[in-house]
Design a protein around this motif. Sequence first.
Motif, short mmCIF file in Angstrom:
data_model
loop_
_atom_site.label_atom_id
_atom_site.label_comp_id
_atom_site.label_asym_id
_atom_site.label_seq_id
_atom_site.Cartn_x
_atom_site.Cartn_y
_atom_site.Cartn_z
N ARG A 136 14.80 24.67 -25.91
CA ARG A 136 14.42 23.83 -24.76
C ARG A 136 12.97 23.40 -24.85
NH1 ARG A 136 16.90 27.82 -20.42
NH2 ARG A 136 16.01 29.17 -22.01
N CYS A 175 21.38 32.72 -20.48
CA CYS A 175 21.07 32.80 -19.04
C CYS A 175 22.26 33.25 -18.20
CB CYS A 175 20.57 31.47 -18.48
SG CYS A 175 19.07 30.89 -19.25
N ASP A 215 21.15 36.57 -15.77
CA ASP A 215 19.94 36.55 -14.95
C ASP A 215 20.20 36.07 -13.53
OD1 ASP A 215 17.96 36.96 -17.27
OD2 ASP A 215 19.20 35.28 -17.93
N CYS A 246 15.54 33.16 -13.79
CA CYS A 246 15.65 31.95 -14.58
C CYS A 246 14.54 30.96 -14.24
CB CYS A 246 16.99 31.26 -14.32
SG CYS A 246 18.23 31.66 -15.51
N CYS A 253 11.24 32.28 -15.56
CA CYS A 253 11.29 32.18 -17.02
C CYS A 253 11.02 30.74 -17.46
CB CYS A 253 12.68 32.65 -17.48
SG CYS A 253 13.07 32.32 -19.18
N MET A 254 11.61 29.80 -16.75
CA MET A 254 11.44 28.40 -17.11
C MET A 254 10.00 27.95 -16.87
SD MET A 254 13.25 26.32 -18.58
CE MET A 254 14.97 26.63 -18.26
N ARG A 269 8.00 29.27 -19.74
CA ARG A 269 8.30 28.55 -20.99
C ARG A 269 7.59 27.21 -21.03
NH1 ARG A 269 12.79 30.20 -24.06
NH2 ARG A 269 13.78 32.05 -23.24
FE1 FES Z 1 17.39 31.48 -17.59
FE2 FES Z 1 15.19 31.78 -19.18
S1 FES Z 1 16.59 33.31 -18.43
S2 FES Z 1 15.87 30.06 -18.12
#
Ligand code: FES
Length: 347
Positions: free
Chosen positions: A283, A315, A318, A323, A326-327, A330
Amino acid sequence: MNYKQVIDTLYETTKIVPDDLRALLTSMDAEDEAYLYEKARDVRERIYGKDVYLRGLIEFSNYCKNNCYYCGIRADNHKADRYRLSHEDIVHCANQGYALGFRTVVLQSGEDLSYTDEDICDLVRAIKRQHPDVAITLSIGEKEKESYQKYFNAGAERYLLRQETSNPKHYGMLHPKELSIAHRKQCLSDLKEIGYQVGGGIMVGTPGQKVEHVMEDLYYMQDFGFHMIGIGPFIPHQDTPFRDEKAGTLLDTLHLIAIIRLMNPHVLLPATTALGTIDPRGREMGILAGANVVMPNLSPRGVRKKYMLYDGKICTGDEAAECHRCMERRMESIGYHVVVDRGDYKN
Ligand code: FES
Ligand code: 5AD
């Protein structure tokens, strides 16, 4: 072939002739590839800056009447553990998403005929009543135009329905004969006519996919003028007819993301979960190739493993909040930021 020149022309005009497009899709060295991503990023940042839009995906039913050969929730997969979320469950997911900062929810399911048009409208109205500033996207398959119109009148503004492949022969290799690209395209035109922001897209590397098919898709998508284009690699699912087929590749998908961005500068382009599934940083790389949307999962934890369109989907263990965080991390790691915003198409 001077690839840089072709990329420059595409960058400046959004136009590309078939011979050049074929060449661009056939082979390229690492330096030209990096140049392609750089140009795609440049276009994306000119229009959307470093913002990344979030769509909260609520997978509310995995029942499906269809039998697409690639899909893990196809009707004939008797191993799939089926579920349906209630009206209350779905609204609860949307509320949770709102609290986390999502301003778009995507209600997605298989083609499940047990929800009536009225059920869908009730859902849309209930979410809209509590959160007027949320954009509701539906992704529930092929319907009659009257049904699409009812959902729209209830407050749904966007609809996702990938064409999967524009080529009739190739479409026939991926789907049983009850389904046709002609009907799929009819649905897409109906949606556009009603006034939805419409999303199409394809899988990359499906069995039988040829460069010519991808070219046809790229021109079709540009001509149609999609607001959103979702692409991700095909990934086999063990309980489908395509179990032994090869998956699409990371590189082919990134390459197409960049070309799609250059051909459709304003388009909303997700770095998909399938891309994150074939590579742990898929991603992030998608964003760096010109994507500007990510779609974290808002489905209740208990059902996530059951919405298995393909093997290995990430995912699924989670909570929504995990999530989301985490996003955020990232995207920050590559210098981009998720924003609290509906993320409408910018003209
Ligand atoms: Fe779902 Fe990373 S765990 S976006
Ligand atoms: N691999 C990758 N993507 C898939 N989809 C369905 N099955 C698979 C698979 N095996 C995609 C389709 C569909 C979207 C919801 O998920 O493109 O439109």
